[in-house]
Design a protein around this motif. Structure first.
Motif, PDB file in Angstrom:
ATOM      1  N   ASP A   4       0.773  -1.169   0.113  1.00 14.65           N
ATOM      2  CA  ASP A   4       0.199  -0.039  -0.031  1.00 14.65           C
ATOM      3  C   ASP A   4       0.868   1.211   0.016  1.00 14.65           C
ATOM      4  O   ASP A   4       0.542   2.193  -0.572  1.00 14.65           O
ATOM      5  N   LEU A   5       2.064   1.412   0.725  1.00 13.49           N
ATOM      6  CA  LEU A   5       2.665   2.416   0.858  1.00 13.49           C
ATOM      7  C   LEU A   5       3.425   2.524  -0.588  1.00 13.49           C
ATOM      8  O   LEU A   5       3.618   3.762  -0.993  1.00 13.49           O
ATOM      9  N   THR A   8       1.059   4.008  -2.979  1.00 12.88           N
ATOM     10  CA  THR A   8       0.979   5.425  -2.549  1.00 12.88           C
ATOM     11  C   THR A   8       1.885   6.544  -3.053  1.00 12.88           C
ATOM     12  O   THR A   8       1.945   7.619  -3.509  1.00 12.88           O
ATOM     13  N   ALA A  11       2.069   7.277  -6.504  1.00 10.35           N
ATOM     14  CA  ALA A  11       0.664   7.896  -6.928  1.00 10.35           C
ATOM     15  C   ALA A  11       0.953   9.221  -7.582  1.00 10.35           C
ATOM     16  O   ALA A  11       2.044   9.856  -7.581  1.00 10.35           O
ATOM     17  N   GLU A  13      -0.548  12.175  -7.677  1.00 12.08           N
ATOM     18  CA  GLU A  13      -0.738  13.196  -6.917  1.00 12.08           C
ATOM     19  C   GLU A  13       0.496  13.360  -6.109  1.00 12.08           C
ATOM     20  O   GLU A  13       1.012  12.667  -5.327  1.00 12.08           O
ATOM     21  N   GLU A  16       0.312  12.980  -2.032  1.00  6.95           N
ATOM     22  CA  GLU A  16       0.443  11.698  -1.638  1.00  6.95           C
ATOM     23  C   GLU A  16       1.581  10.973  -1.647  1.00  6.95           C
ATOM     24  O   GLU A  16       2.003  10.296  -0.848  1.00  6.95           O
ATOM     25  N   GLY A  17       2.293  11.228  -2.655  1.00 13.11           N
ATOM     26  CA  GLY A  17       3.631  10.505  -2.991  1.00 13.11           C
ATOM     27  C   GLY A  17       4.650  11.065  -1.670  1.00 13.11           C
ATOM     28  O   GLY A  17       5.299  10.133  -1.526  1.00 13.11           O
ATOM     29  N   ARG A  19       4.178  12.402   1.049  1.00 12.60           N
ATOM     30  CA  ARG A  19       3.590  11.756   2.322  1.00 12.60           C
ATOM     31  C   ARG A  19       4.391  10.321   2.434  1.00 12.60           C
ATOM     32  O   ARG A  19       4.834   9.954   3.425  1.00 12.60           O
ATOM     33  N   ALA A  20       4.160   9.743   1.534  1.00 10.68           N
ATOM     34  CA  ALA A  20       4.593   8.292   1.450  1.00 10.68           C
ATOM     35  C   ALA A  20       6.004   8.149   1.454  1.00 10.68           C
ATOM     36  O   ALA A  20       6.542   7.544   2.406  1.00 10.68           O
TER      37      ALA A  20
END
Length: 69
Positions: A4-5, A8, A11, A13, A16-17, A19-20
């Motif tokens: 999931d990480l 993300t 991503a 966006e 989002e990327g 933050r991941a």
């Protein structure tokens, strides 16, 4: 969790990327500290730890010396 990480982080966006990426950095830092502590408890030298991490002895000692001296 890691799949999931990773999804993300890839991503489209940027927020989002990013933050991941920050979460991955945090995870990597925690894992590194955990294993440096375990290595020191097992009697490893700062040089041995540094070689495994691909950094100088000084760098690893500066980062962890006070915590795991």
């Amino acid at each position: 969790m890691s799949d999931d990480l990773l999804a993300t982080a890839a991503a489209a966006e940027p927020a989002e990327g990013l933050r991941a990426v920050r979460a991955l950095h945090t995870l990597a830092d925690r894992l590194e500290a955990l294993h440096v502590e375990r290595a020191r408890q097992a009697g490893w030298s700062w040089q041995q730890i540094a070689e495994c991490l691909g950094v100088s002895r000084q760098a690893v000692h500066q980062r962890y010396g006070k915590r795991f001296g």
